[in-house]
Structures are given as structure tokens and as C-alpha cells.
Design an enzyme around this catalytic site. Sequence first.
Site, PDB file in Angstrom:
ATOM      1  N   LYS A 183      -3.788   6.215  -0.717  1.00 49.66           N
ATOM      2  CA  LYS A 183      -3.388   6.112   0.673  1.00 49.66           C
ATOM      3  C   LYS A 183      -2.118   5.281   0.787  1.00 49.66           C
ATOM      4  O   LYS A 183      -1.935   4.307   0.040  1.00 49.66           O
ATOM      5  CB  LYS A 183      -4.505   5.462   1.490  1.00 49.66           C
ATOM      6  CG  LYS A 183      -5.817   6.240   1.455  1.00 49.66           C
ATOM      7  CD  LYS A 183      -5.673   7.612   2.080  1.00 49.66           C
ATOM      8  CE  LYS A 183      -6.981   8.381   2.099  1.00 49.66           C
ATOM      9  NZ  LYS A 183      -6.790   9.772   2.573  1.00 49.66           N
ATOM     10  N   HIS A 322      -8.872  20.675   1.210  1.00 49.44           N
ATOM     11  CA  HIS A 322      -9.402  19.332   1.436  1.00 49.44           C
ATOM     12  C   HIS A 322     -10.925  19.377   1.291  1.00 49.44           C
ATOM     13  O   HIS A 322     -11.536  20.425   1.468  1.00 49.44           O
ATOM     14  CB  HIS A 322      -9.007  18.914   2.859  1.00 49.44           C
ATOM     15  CG  HIS A 322      -9.706  17.703   3.376  1.00 49.44           C
ATOM     16  ND1 HIS A 322     -10.830  17.760   4.151  1.00 49.44           N
ATOM     17  CD2 HIS A 322      -9.408  16.393   3.241  1.00 49.44           C
ATOM     18  CE1 HIS A 322     -11.215  16.539   4.472  1.00 49.44           C
ATOM     19  NE2 HIS A 322     -10.364  15.683   3.935  1.00 49.44           N
TER      20      HIS A 322
END
Length: 390
Positions: A183, A322
Site C-alpha cells: 500500500k 482482484h
Amino acid sequence: MRITDIRETAIPLKSTLANSSFNFSEMTTSVVAVITDVMRDGKKVCGFAFNSTGRYACGAQMRARFIPRILNAETKSLLNEAGDNFDPEKILAVMMRNEKAGGHSERSVAIGTIEVAVWDAVAKIEGKPLHRVLAERYNGGKVVDKVFCYVGGGWYAPGKATQDLQDEMRRHLDTGYTMVKMKVGGAPLAEDMSRIEAVKAIIGNRGELAVDANCKFSRDEAITYAKAMSRYKLRWYEEPCDPLDFATLAEISDAYDGALSTGENLFSTQDVENLVCFGSLRAERGDVIQVDPPQAYGIVQYARTLDMLARHGWPRSGLFPHGGNQMSLAIAAGFGLGGAESYPGVFGPFAGFADDAKLENGYLSLSDRPGIGFEGQAGLYKIMRELAGI
Ligand code: MG
């Protein structure tokens, strides 16, 4: 043969993780059971799915509209031509009755989760793993026994220092992964750049790194990050801005030297077509589209999206759904996509794959269990079995 019941329950993920934009403390997911009267090995066939992670449970829409439409439909209208199995395309059409155009995410997650559970039942009735059923229908019968899989990790968490991030990434590489993602956007720019450098130092020449900004950035921030990260030769820069802000995405695309990825928050074939036409994504640069089928009307609609992308010359190798679960693994294998995502050790029973799956040199082995293979995931299958009452 009939679908006798469809049940849904909302389960909390109970996670302390966060990305740049939100944390998972309130996150729930809908688990769905499609119960049939078809018998296999002396047991009723039940199809299961859940709506991936990152979107909340959506049982209200299921219970108010989509489940009753299927249960009230004439049985024949849900079956294939031969009458020997359910037809996911027809079941999708039944769920879409009386639905107005547009506004996709209001229903696409609820419909997609039920649709994927139907596919689990269809594959179990055929007695084949879902990836094989999909390969036969949608990929010229090219059945594979393993799929490239990368780790979607590197989360922000309370008290997590850069050294902890390095330890996490070292663990993933030692397990057998060759690509990891972390992230960005949840810390100041300089700190994020030193986090990237710290992880790159761990990876060395053992693999590749991607970053995920989870749509955090304004135009200027996204471009500042793009310029700062160009030197790192990342595998991709994911979701720099709002997924429908194609104008900003096109500007970022011009400012950034590497590959971009997005799409996990797009829910319709049309949005993906607009992304390719107006967002300046470029397949030849290695850009990646990450639509998550259980969140975007399911597998039949995903096949339509792939047909549309083929018309634009977008290769299947440029698609990584995803999800980090067995549904996206089976879909990546069945359609012959670039690969799948993995979330080892996070999201409890909703992350990971069959307990006996093997990881080698970045590739995960596929199971031969009929259907999606949730039966190979003890923790998750317990929740599903209790929901179905089997
Ligand atoms: Mg992401």
C-alpha cells in the site's frame, strides 16, 4: 431439477488492517448458499460464494429482489438446453428483470455473488473443478494446473514499522511468491518512498514489486507520486485516483513511466470499455485491469467484458482479477488470465486458497475438487455448511 433455496448471511471480517483510504474494522461480506435438489455422492449439491473483500455485505438487495426472482421463476427458465444443469446466463437474466440501466454497484455485487455461487453448483453437477468448466466454455479447452499468483499485502496497521513491512515481504518471498504489492498513500510521500526502497532492498532480484494507492490521491498528489516512483521500475501503480476519473488517469498515464492498474472498483462492461478508450491505459506497457467478477455481475458478464476487451486488442495476460480467493483463482485459471491475487494471513477464513494448495516459484497449484473448491478450505467451508444446513 430445482433450486430449492438461496440463503445469505453477513459475516464480519474482524480485521485491524488499513489502506490509504479506509480501514476494515466495520467490513463485512455476504456469504451465499444456492441449495439445489440435485444429488451427487449421496448429498444435495449446494453452490457457494462470497462477495470478495472490500465491499460490504449486500443481503438486503439479495433478499428483497434477486433471491425471490430466482425462486419464483419457472424451473425451465433456469436450465440449459439439455435440461441437465442450471444455466448461469439465464439465471443472470432472471435477476436483471425489472432493473433499470446504470447504477451498477447498487446491485452488481449482490447479483455477482449469487451468480458465482450458481457456477459453483453448475461445476459440481458436471463433476469438474470450476476452472476446467470455464476453460472448456471460454478458453478453447485450455485447462491449466497452476496459476501465477502475487501477494496483495503491505498494509498499514497500528504500530507496524518499516522493519515489520520488510519482515512481511521476506516471509512472502520465502513462501514461494515472486511478486508482492504494498500500500502507498497512507503516509507522507517521503516516508512512502523510503517504505518502497526498504521493500525493494528485501526483494532484490528475487521478484517484482507493485504499489496500490486505493484511489486516495488528488490529481496533483497522484502525479507527484507518479514522478517520484518512476525510478523504481515497479510492476504497476494501482488505483492512483477515482476509478471513473478517466481524465485524471490519462494525465497520470502520461506522467508515469511504468505500468498502471485499476478496475477492482468498476462494475460494468461499459465502465471498463470507457477506461480503455478514455483512461489511456496501454496494454503494450503492461497495464493491468482488475475487475472482480463476484462484485461485477459475475462470470457470464465477465466473459462479455473479455469479449469487449478482445475487440480493443486487450490481451488476457493484462487481466488480474482482484479478490485473493478461490473464486478469482478459478476465474484466472479458467479464462487464461495473467494471474490472481493472494492475501496470505489476512481476512481470516476469507483469504487464501485450499489448505493443500502448493506454491512454487510464484505459481499456485489448482485443486481437482468439483466446483470452486471451498471444501478444501476448512474454516470457510464450516461457515458455508452451517449456512446451507448440510
Ligand atoms: Mg487494490
